[in-house]
Design an enzyme around this catalytic site. Structure first.
Site, short mmCIF file in Angstrom:
data_model
loop_
_atom_site.label_atom_id
_atom_site.label_comp_id
_atom_site.label_asym_id
_atom_site.label_seq_id
_atom_site.Cartn_x
_atom_site.Cartn_y
_atom_site.Cartn_z
N SER A 51 -25.57 -25.48 -21.42
CA SER A 51 -27.13 -24.73 -21.27
C SER A 51 -27.63 -24.21 -22.47
CB SER A 51 -26.86 -23.57 -20.24
OG SER A 51 -26.39 -24.30 -18.80
N LYS A 95 -30.89 -25.90 -23.06
CA LYS A 95 -32.14 -25.58 -22.42
C LYS A 95 -33.15 -24.97 -23.22
CE LYS A 95 -29.31 -25.12 -18.09
NZ LYS A 95 -28.85 -24.33 -17.06
N TYR A 127 -30.52 -34.72 -17.90
CA TYR A 127 -29.97 -33.39 -17.87
C TYR A 127 -28.52 -33.45 -18.41
CZ TYR A 127 -28.17 -28.83 -16.17
OH TYR A 127 -27.66 -27.60 -16.16
N TYR A 140 -28.36 -15.52 -17.13
CA TYR A 140 -28.20 -15.64 -15.64
C TYR A 140 -28.20 -14.07 -15.10
CZ TYR A 140 -26.92 -19.92 -17.55
OH TYR A 140 -26.91 -21.25 -18.50
N VAL A 151 -21.83 -23.10 -20.72
CA VAL A 151 -20.26 -23.04 -19.91
C VAL A 151 -19.29 -23.51 -21.08
CG1 VAL A 151 -20.84 -22.74 -17.79
CG2 VAL A 151 -20.71 -25.12 -18.70
N1 GLN Z 1 -24.11 -28.72 -17.56
C1 GLN Z 1 -23.83 -27.38 -17.07
C2 GLN Z 1 -23.97 -27.33 -15.49
O1 GLN Z 1 -25.22 -27.86 -15.23
C3 GLN Z 1 -24.74 -26.35 -17.83
C4 GLN Z 1 -24.52 -24.75 -17.17
C5 GLN Z 1 -24.16 -24.01 -18.22
O2 GLN Z 1 -24.10 -24.30 -19.31
N2 GLN Z 1 -24.27 -22.68 -17.47
O3 GLN Z 1 -23.53 -27.09 -14.57
#
Ligand code: GLN
Length: 316
Positions: free
Chosen positions: A72, A75, A199, A250, A268
């Site tokens: 993420s 993003k 994505y 988050y 993650v």
């Molecule tokens: N690719 C992961 C997902 O969409 C990214 C989530 C994350 O890094 N928080 O679940």
């Protein structure tokens, strides 16, 4: 101008080394993400820190030169790209408020008619990717993202880890649910499998801490790379930082702001990118996550480094 204290490269290296040494005995704490099977294979002992400064130094310790799945953290880069393409029109399709929910939550989408709270939760990032797909084939959109990251990091060797992308494509049921839900509300303009294809691949970008810190440096430097000139306007860099601070972790974004006091974005894979406006970009990596899905040791490392260096956006 920044009110952050300037720290010499030698002092910074000593600070980064001290944080690493203090936390090294705790390597392996937290839980490695296992809902993407390929990520579950990562050695939980990995731990690296890199700091890229606006004066061009890159300071590293530990596993800071080993590539990991940035997930993420990507993003931030797709948001910068999509804002370049769509400008403020982007905000018709994504909000700018903290969600107070987990990264993959679906609950708010029903009440808010398919408009995700912010571009850093999964639903919001999927819409941002959908915006990048406009007028392109998925391969071209992914190529644009990869070129952007390579340009920012000044490193043509950066690649997408296709095993991670495949692994998530096979198991990304929640993201499929989010995407289908938004498509039903008319907020996804491309077929779900195409948008998610891009994505999942952007999430599978593999960067080391050193590469990631360099890629994020424009956000610490008024939207500019130290040598290559403007990436985004100063105002846009500030606004991306504001979103990172309020939404980058988050439902733990408030806690991160309280403890670290810097804009940050987690993934993650265990990576976090943090921005010290006017000074530096910091990337940390430790795969063990806390209950909010953010790197446990990574957050601690940033908390200690920010404190020891006297870095905070909330005061000198
Ligand atoms: N690719 C992961 C997902 O969409 C990214 C989530 C994350 O890094 N928080 O679940």
């Amino acid at each position: 101008m920044s009110n952050q204290s300037a720290v010499s490269p030698e002092t910074l290296q000593a600070l980064v080394d001290s944080v690493y040494a203090d936390l090294a005995p705790r390597r392996g704490e937290g839980a490695v993400a296992d809902y993407i099977p390929q990520l579950a294979r990562i050695d939980p002992q990995k731990f690296g820190i890199a700091v890229a400064t606006v004066s061009g130094e890159v300071i590293v310790v530990g596993d800071a030169r080993e590539a990991f799945s940035i997930q993420s953290v990507s993003k931030v880069f797709t948001l910068a790209l999509a804002l370049g393409k769509w400008g403020d029109g982007l905000w018709k399709r994504v909000g700018r408020e903290p969600s107070g929910t987990s990264f993959n939550s679906i609950v708010q989408l029903e009440q808010e008619r398919g408009i995700p709270r912010n571009p850093f939760i999964n639903a919001g990032a999927i819409v941002v990717t959908d915006l990048l797909l406009a007028g392109h084939q998925p391969r071209e959109a992914l190529g644009e993202i990869l070129r952007f990251i390579r340009f920012l990091a000044d490193d043509e060797s950066i690649v997408v880890d296709s095993a991670v992308a495949k692994s998530e494509t096979e198991t990304g049921f929640r993201n499929q649910a989010l995407a289908n839900y938004m498509r039903a509300f008319g907020n996804l303009h491309h077929p779900v499998d195409l948008t998610l294809g891009v994505y999942f691949h952007q999430c599978a970008l593999a960067l080391s801490c050193a590469q990631l810190a360099k890629a994020g440096l424009f956000l610490a430097n008024g939207g500019r790379l130290p040598k290559d000139g403007s990436v985004v306007s100063r105002e846009r860099a500030r606004r991306i930082n504001a979103l990172m601070l309020t939404c980058g972790h988050y439902d733990a974004s408030g806690d991160f702001a309280y403890r670290v006091g810097l804009p940050g974005k987690s993934g993650v894979g265990g990576g976090i990118l943090a921005i010290v406006p006017g000074q530096a970009a910091i990337a940390v990596w430790s795969p063990g996550l806390n209950k909010n899905g953010n790197s446990l040791l990574g957050t601690l490392a940033l908390e200690m480094l920010a404190q020891r260096a006297g870095w905070s956006v909330f005061g000198a």
